[in-house]
Enzyme design. Structure first.
Site, PDB file in Angstrom:
ATOM      1  N   CYS A   2     -13.448  -7.171  18.800  1.00 15.85           N
ATOM      2  CA  CYS A   2     -13.407  -6.599  20.143  1.00 15.85           C
ATOM      3  C   CYS A   2     -12.571  -5.327  20.204  1.00 15.85           C
ATOM      4  CB  CYS A   2     -12.863  -7.630  21.131  1.00 15.85           C
ATOM      5  SG  CYS A   2     -11.157  -8.129  20.795  1.00 15.85           S
ATOM      6  N   GLN A  58       0.859  -1.181   0.000  1.00 16.21           N
ATOM      7  CA  GLN A  58       0.000   0.000   0.000  1.00 16.21           C
ATOM      8  C   GLN A  58       0.900   1.236   0.000  1.00 16.21           C
ATOM      9  OE1 GLN A  58      -1.992   1.652   3.630  1.00 16.21           O
ATOM     10  NE2 GLN A  58      -3.840   0.847   2.656  1.00 16.21           N
ATOM     11  N   HIS A 105     -10.968   7.738   3.623  1.00 17.46           N
ATOM     12  CA  HIS A 105     -11.047   8.087   5.042  1.00 17.46           C
ATOM     13  C   HIS A 105     -10.651   9.523   5.375  1.00 17.46           C
ATOM     14  CE1 HIS A 105      -9.990   3.538   5.536  1.00 17.46           C
ATOM     15  NE2 HIS A 105     -11.241   3.703   5.149  1.00 17.46           N
ATOM     16  N   CYS A 140     -12.941 -14.066  14.937  1.00 13.90           N
ATOM     17  CA  CYS A 140     -12.663 -12.682  15.334  1.00 13.90           C
ATOM     18  C   CYS A 140     -13.916 -12.127  15.985  1.00 13.90           C
ATOM     19  CB  CYS A 140     -12.285 -11.852  14.113  1.00 13.90           C
ATOM     20  SG  CYS A 140     -12.190 -10.067  14.444  1.00 13.90           S
ATOM     21  N   TYR A 193      -8.009  10.927   4.866  1.00 14.36           N
ATOM     22  CA  TYR A 193      -6.810  10.540   5.613  1.00 14.36           C
ATOM     23  C   TYR A 193      -5.603  10.517   4.700  1.00 14.36           C
ATOM     24  CZ  TYR A 193      -4.336   7.761   9.206  1.00 14.36           C
ATOM     25  OH  TYR A 193      -3.476   7.311  10.171  1.00 14.36           O
ATOM     26  N   CYS A 253      -3.633 -10.605  18.311  1.00 11.92           N
ATOM     27  CA  CYS A 253      -5.013 -10.960  18.677  1.00 11.92           C
ATOM     28  C   CYS A 253      -4.988 -11.591  20.052  1.00 11.92           C
ATOM     29  CB  CYS A 253      -5.598 -11.928  17.666  1.00 11.92           C
ATOM     30  SG  CYS A 253      -7.289 -12.434  18.064  1.00 11.92           S
ATOM     31  N   ARG A 279      -7.860   1.869  -2.882  1.00 10.96           N
ATOM     32  CA  ARG A 279      -8.772   1.824  -1.724  1.00 10.96           C
ATOM     33  C   ARG A 279      -9.497   3.158  -1.621  1.00 10.96           C
ATOM     34  NH1 ARG A 279      -8.551   0.253   4.690  1.00 10.96           N
ATOM     35  NH2 ARG A 279      -8.693  -1.843   3.843  1.00 10.96           N
TER      36      ARG A 279
END
Length: 364
Positions: free
Chosen positions: A349, A106, A173, A346, A175, A364, A224
């Site tokens: 959380c 990216q 975003h 997942c 961003y 995780c 994206r």
């Protein structure tokens, strides 16, 4: 509902330019905090992506590979801003390929989100904006914009030379530099890069065109985008329905649809308990109707059977998963074998994968 994943379109190949993805599951970009201060890819960071490649994912995206190390994204930032970084990046890409997947970096310029303010260097932005660290960006000049566009092209060239399967460009975003230019929440300019939607998208189109000029015609570009910033005054789905065909015409091979904004609506970027599964699927499915290139979606795709269903129904062409692949790197292999009860789920959380109060690295 699909009974046998071997028959699922989710596990069928997808051709992007010269790159053939073995399936339609991507490892979404995530900041891991294993990066290095010199822009290289440390073994510990590379191991994370190689492990997901071994787990059967179609391609992996390494987060935030900057085009200009002067403007750091976070304290340790991966970079492709000079030719000396290509050999070690090639070794990384080769490991991912040997593990049976494809590496797509990216490519970014952090713009207002750079932490360069800690070194006394004002971040660059479309306008005056304040980032999460309290640093105020200065409006980038036209000459500097042209320089950044060239830097993107050279970073794309280096990614191809390193043996990557394509590049991803982050423009969502509100961003980083391209995303902040696109969003009226951040862009208050009065020149040819501000005001109208076409003007605000100008930087992104110039970056796409420069990257396409510097790489082979069949080297894929993934973009994206945010289907909607989901904030009053931000970009809307209607804006993206207008822009998506323009991005395609400029040379993009695939769109990945996210949503939300980094500051005002981050709960759509990292949807947790209060958000429904597939939070960006509607926007992605609408955008898919106006382009002729594949469209992936990202955002709380935490059940592979749901992912297979939305691909089978033609709502999207594939999915990007982030945190579910942290929870279980073998998720694709287990799903293909119909071992759904063996997948470590997942829970969305937003624990140490996001907040990391006591654990500095992404786990995780």
């Amino acid at each position: 509902m699909i009974n046998d994943m071997k028959d699922a379109k989710l596990f069928s190949p997808l051709k992007l330019g010269r790159t053939v993805l073995k399936n339609r599951i991507a490892m979404a970009p995530m900041s891991m905090d294993y990066e290095a201060t010199n822009g290289t890819v440390p073994k510990k960071l590379a191991d994370i992506f190689v492990r997901r490649a071994e787990g059967g994912v179609g391609y992996v995206v390494i987060d935030a590979v900057t085009v200009d190390h002067k403007y750091w994204y976070i304290g340790r930032t991966t970079s492709l801003d000079n030719d000396k970084l290509v050999p070690q990046f090639k070794a990384f890409a080769d490991r991912v390929t040997a593990a049976g997947s494809t590496l797509i970096p990216q490519i970014i310029h952090p713009g207002p989100e750079s932490i360069c303010g800690f070194k006394g260097i004002p971040p660059l932005g479309p306008s005056i904006n304040t980032n999460a660290h309290g640093h105020v960006s200065r409006p980038i000049t036209i000459d500097e914009i042209h320089k950044v566009v060239k830097q993107y092209g050279q970073a794309a060239r280096r990614a191809e030379e390193a043996g990557c399967g394509g590049i991803s460009l982050h423009v969502a975003h509100a961003y980083m530099l391209p995303g902040s230019f696109l969003s009226p929440l951040r862009n208050k300019r009065f020149d040819e890069y501000g005001g109208s939607l076409d003007n605000r998208a100008r930087l992104i189109l110039e970056i796409i065109e420069e990257c396409r000029r510097c790489i082979s015609p069949d080297f894929p570009i993934v973009l994206r985008i945010g289907g909607s910033e989901r904030v009053e005054g931000g970009t809307t789905l209607q804006d993206m329905l207008y822009l998506a065909p323009k991005f395609e015409a400029a040379g993009v091979d695939m769109l990945e649809v996210s949503g939300g904004t980094q500051y005002e609506a981050i709960d759509y970027i990292l949807p947790s308990h209060g958000k429904p599964i597939g939070v960006n699927v509607f926007e992605a499915s609408e955008i898919k109707k106006v382009v002729n290139i594949p469209v992936f979606t990202v955002g709380k795709i935490n059940d592979v059977r749901y992912a297979a269903d939305i691909v089978e129904r033609g709502l999207v062409d594939g999915v990007s998963m982030g945190r579910p692949l942290l929870a279980d790197p073998d998720l694709p292999k287990k799903a293909l074998a119909n071992q759904f009860d063996e997948i470590s789920p997942c829970a969305n959380c937003s624990g140490s994968c996001v907040t990391r109060p006591d654990v500095p690295q992404c786990t995780c």
